[in-house]
Design an enzyme around this catalytic site. Structure first.
Site, PDB file in Angstrom:
ATOM      1  N   ASP A 109      35.225  19.738   4.131  1.00  0.00           N
ATOM      2  CA  ASP A 109      35.034  19.088   4.684  1.00  0.00           C
ATOM      3  C   ASP A 109      34.415  17.144   4.509  1.00  0.00           C
ATOM      4  O   ASP A 109      33.888  17.121   5.825  1.00  0.00           O
ATOM      5  CB  ASP A 109      34.429  19.873   6.175  1.00  0.00           C
ATOM      6  CG  ASP A 109      32.541  20.191   5.197  1.00  0.00           C
ATOM      7  OD1 ASP A 109      32.194  19.696   4.460  1.00  0.00           O
ATOM      8  OD2 ASP A 109      31.860  20.393   5.282  1.00  0.00           O
TER       9      ASP A 109
ATOM     10  N   ASP B 288       6.820  16.928   3.040  1.00  0.00           N
ATOM     11  CA  ASP B 288       7.215  15.759   3.553  1.00  0.00           C
ATOM     12  C   ASP B 288       6.340  15.337   4.040  1.00  0.00           C
ATOM     13  O   ASP B 288       5.965  15.938   5.199  1.00  0.00           O
ATOM     14  CB  ASP B 288       8.292  15.865   4.203  1.00  0.00           C
ATOM     15  CG  ASP B 288       9.750  14.967   5.289  1.00  0.00           C
ATOM     16  OD1 ASP B 288       9.841  13.848   4.312  1.00  0.00           O
ATOM     17  OD2 ASP B 288       9.371  14.853   6.214  1.00  0.00           O
TER      18      ASP B 288
ATOM     19  N   GLU C 194       3.885  14.380  -0.346  1.00  0.00           N
ATOM     20  CA  GLU C 194       4.314  12.783  -0.097  1.00  0.00           C
ATOM     21  C   GLU C 194       3.021  12.313   0.549  1.00  0.00           C
ATOM     22  O   GLU C 194       3.758  12.406   1.576  1.00  0.00           O
ATOM     23  CB  GLU C 194       5.960  12.815   0.348  1.00  0.00           C
ATOM     24  CG  GLU C 194       6.013  11.208   0.885  1.00  0.00           C
ATOM     25  CD  GLU C 194       7.635  11.586   1.885  1.00  0.00           C
ATOM     26  OE1 GLU C 194       8.465  10.251   1.976  1.00  0.00           O
ATOM     27  OE2 GLU C 194       7.956  11.776   3.470  1.00  0.00           O
TER      28      GLU C 194
END
Length: 549
Positions: free
Chosen positions: A30, A205, A275
């Site tokens: 795909d 994150d 982070e």
């Protein structure tokens, strides 16, 4: 089994390989990478000699921000496969002795997440306060001056609740309200889901974005010569013009991180790396988040993710960390999925790219801390130059042409030079193109070249593992009157001297009078020499030896 696997502190000094699943290997045709593709390529990852992989988000998502807009924290998006595919990948990784670290994007969700759908439905529903909602000012404008990193105000009007909601990123990425104990409980429940499934750790994150100021006070302006953009943003991004005192890095975050660590401590040998994007305050934040042994195991900042590859800059960053962070731990990196590839940032000409790639790896591998490698940097891949019509990154599209975004570092991994899309996919079209200059640096091409960047990475990681001082030994800089990066690494009786010449001209290094140079060690790829006088280094050269004193 690597040295780092022998203790519960496997993460200390570990080498973590970041996989961007969408661009690693497609197996179903795909044009998008998937979990089965990661499983297929695990023998290659194992051949590098890394200790762990970090997977960028693969959760169910509308993909407005390439998966960093999560709609279900406990399921795999169909474009990547299924939970069974994830389990198979993780079992295979563990079979190679490779730990699995997954991204946790918990500062915000997608606006199609069921939590947000319910929260926005009224001001009285059970999840009404699960996101940061605020009334408009009397004139109808936003509650304060907070901005979005992705451009424009950090607030979006919702006509159903007739209130604004906060978003640090896209308007379709509303920020969770961590002041709510229910939100914290719900988030930790999703973390427990993956811990129970056997994952070895989490990359958090934007870890300093979880809380905002309860009073929603305005941010003051930055001094003209300062910036706090966090990402590799253009100078034209107004986000960098504010001093972000109130929309992130709030003191309440410490308590949540302690709750997070307490959950991890219920499991064996788990880890978390955060982070931190906090401008000039980043190291202070890292110190707060990693000190004391009751919060995060380690953090990384953007300090080495800029254009500066000089002895002065690297020494300044590392020295500042060692001074600021007494008992915490750092994870260093030169590249990731958010910044231009470091070969393009550091090399001054195309011809010197492989030389700079090798030198940068050797520097990174000898710093005190854990290290992250980003897929493709072991091939010396440069930043891809893409046309506007090929862009998929909303950040790049928003700031074009001043800033070309992050797609240039997210192009597919080139596996086989002679195949279409360099062997990444059998589809007619790949989600991002594979430029010719990247296809020419494919894995199969470099496997056949003993002098390739790929082989240098393997040899350097083997060198790192063979010296315990490089995993968690002490680090002490040596002052020089030249632009040289010189330091020692020591653990027990092993003391190693490293000297790096990051300039484009030859240099000499005179060891301190008290230092006795012993056996010279063959650090892969470098030929600096020493006789009875100073150490002589060519341009972009390095030296290593055992020393005493």
């Amino acid at each position: 089994m690597s040295v780092a696997d022998k203790t519960a502190d496997w993460w200390r000094g570990a080498v973590i390989y970041q996989v961007y699943p969408r661009s690693f290997q497609d197996t179903n045709g795909d044009g998008l990478g998937d979990l089965k593709g990661i499983t297929r390529r695990l023998p290659y990852i194992a051949s590098l000699g890394v200790d762990a992989i970090w997977l960028s988000p693969f959760f169910k998502s509308p993909m407005a921000d390439m998966g960093y807009d999560v709609a279900d924290y406990c399921d795999v998006d169909p474009i990547f496969g299924t939970l069974a595919d994830f389990d198979e990948m993780m079992t295979t990784a563990h079979g190679f002795g490779i730990k699995v670290v997954i991204d946790q994007v918990i500062s915000h969700t997608s606006d199609v997440h069921p939590w947000f759908v319910e929260s926005r439905s009224s001001r009285t529903n059970p999840k009404a306060d699960w996101y940061v909602w605020a009334n408009p000012k009397p004139d109808g404008t936003a509650p304060n001056n907070w901005l979005s990193i992705f451009g424009g105000p950090g607030w979006e009007w919702d006509g159903v609740r007739r209130q604004y909601y906060q978003h640090n990123f896209l308007t379709s990425q509303p920020d969770l309200n961590f002041h709510s104990a229910q939100v914290q409980d719900a988030v930790l429940a999703t973390v427990k889901f993956w811990l129970d499934r056997g994952v070895d750790g989490f990359r958090l994150d934007t870890v300093n974005y979880y809380f905002c100021d309860k009073l929603l006070r305005d941010n003051p302006a930055h001094a003209p010569d300062e910036s706090d953009a966090g990402l590799d943003a253009p100078d034209t991004n107004p986000y960098g013009m504010q001093n972000h005192l109130y929309d992130k890095t709030q003191p309440e975050n410490i308590g949540f991180l302690q709750r997070f660590r307490a959950l991890l401590n219920r499991y064996e040998a788990r880890t978390a790396v955060g982070e931190v994007g906090d401008g000039a305050r980043s190291l202070k934040t890292v110190a707060a988040y990693t000190g004391g042994g009751d919060k995060l195991h380690m953090c990384y900042t953007f300090d080495l993710l800029g254009p500066d590859f000089t002895a002065t800059h690297i020494r300044s960053c590392v020295d500042a960390f060692q001074t600021s962070v007494a008992d915490g731990w750092v994870c260093w990196a030169f590249s990731n999925h958010d910044v231009n590839r470091h070969v393009s940032r550091f090399a001054k000409t195309e011809a010197e790219r492989p030389v700079v790639a090798k030198l940068a790896m050797s520097v990174l591998a000898t710093l005190r801390g854990s290290i992250c490698l980003y897929q493709g940097e072991e091939l010396g891949l440069p930043e891809a130059e893409l046309a506007f019509e090929d862009l998929r990154d909303p950040y790049g599209i928003r700031f074009w042409p001043a800033f070309k975004g992050r797609d240039g570092c997210r192009t597919p991994m080139p596996w086989e030079a002679a195949k279409a899309h360099a062997g990444f996919t059998g589809a007619q079209r790949s989600w991002l193109p594979v430029p010719y200059e990247q296809a020419a640096l494919s894995v199969d091409t470099q496997e056949n070249d003993p002098q390739s960047v790929l082989h240098h990475y393997r040899q350097t990681l083997e060198f790192r593992k063979s010296h315990p001082a490089l995993l968690d030994g002490t680090m002490e800089f040596i002052g020089t009157n030249q632009d040289l990066l010189a330091f020692t690494r020591q653990k027990g009786s092993e003391k190693l001297l490293f000297v790096f010449n990051l300039t484009r001209k030859p240099a000499q290094f005179e060891p301190p009078a008290r230092m006795v140079i012993g056996e010279r060690l063959a650090m892969p790829g470098f030929e600096a020499v020493i006789g009875t006088g100073p150490i002589k280094l060519a341009a972009l050269d390095a030296f290593c030896a055992r020393v005493a004193g």
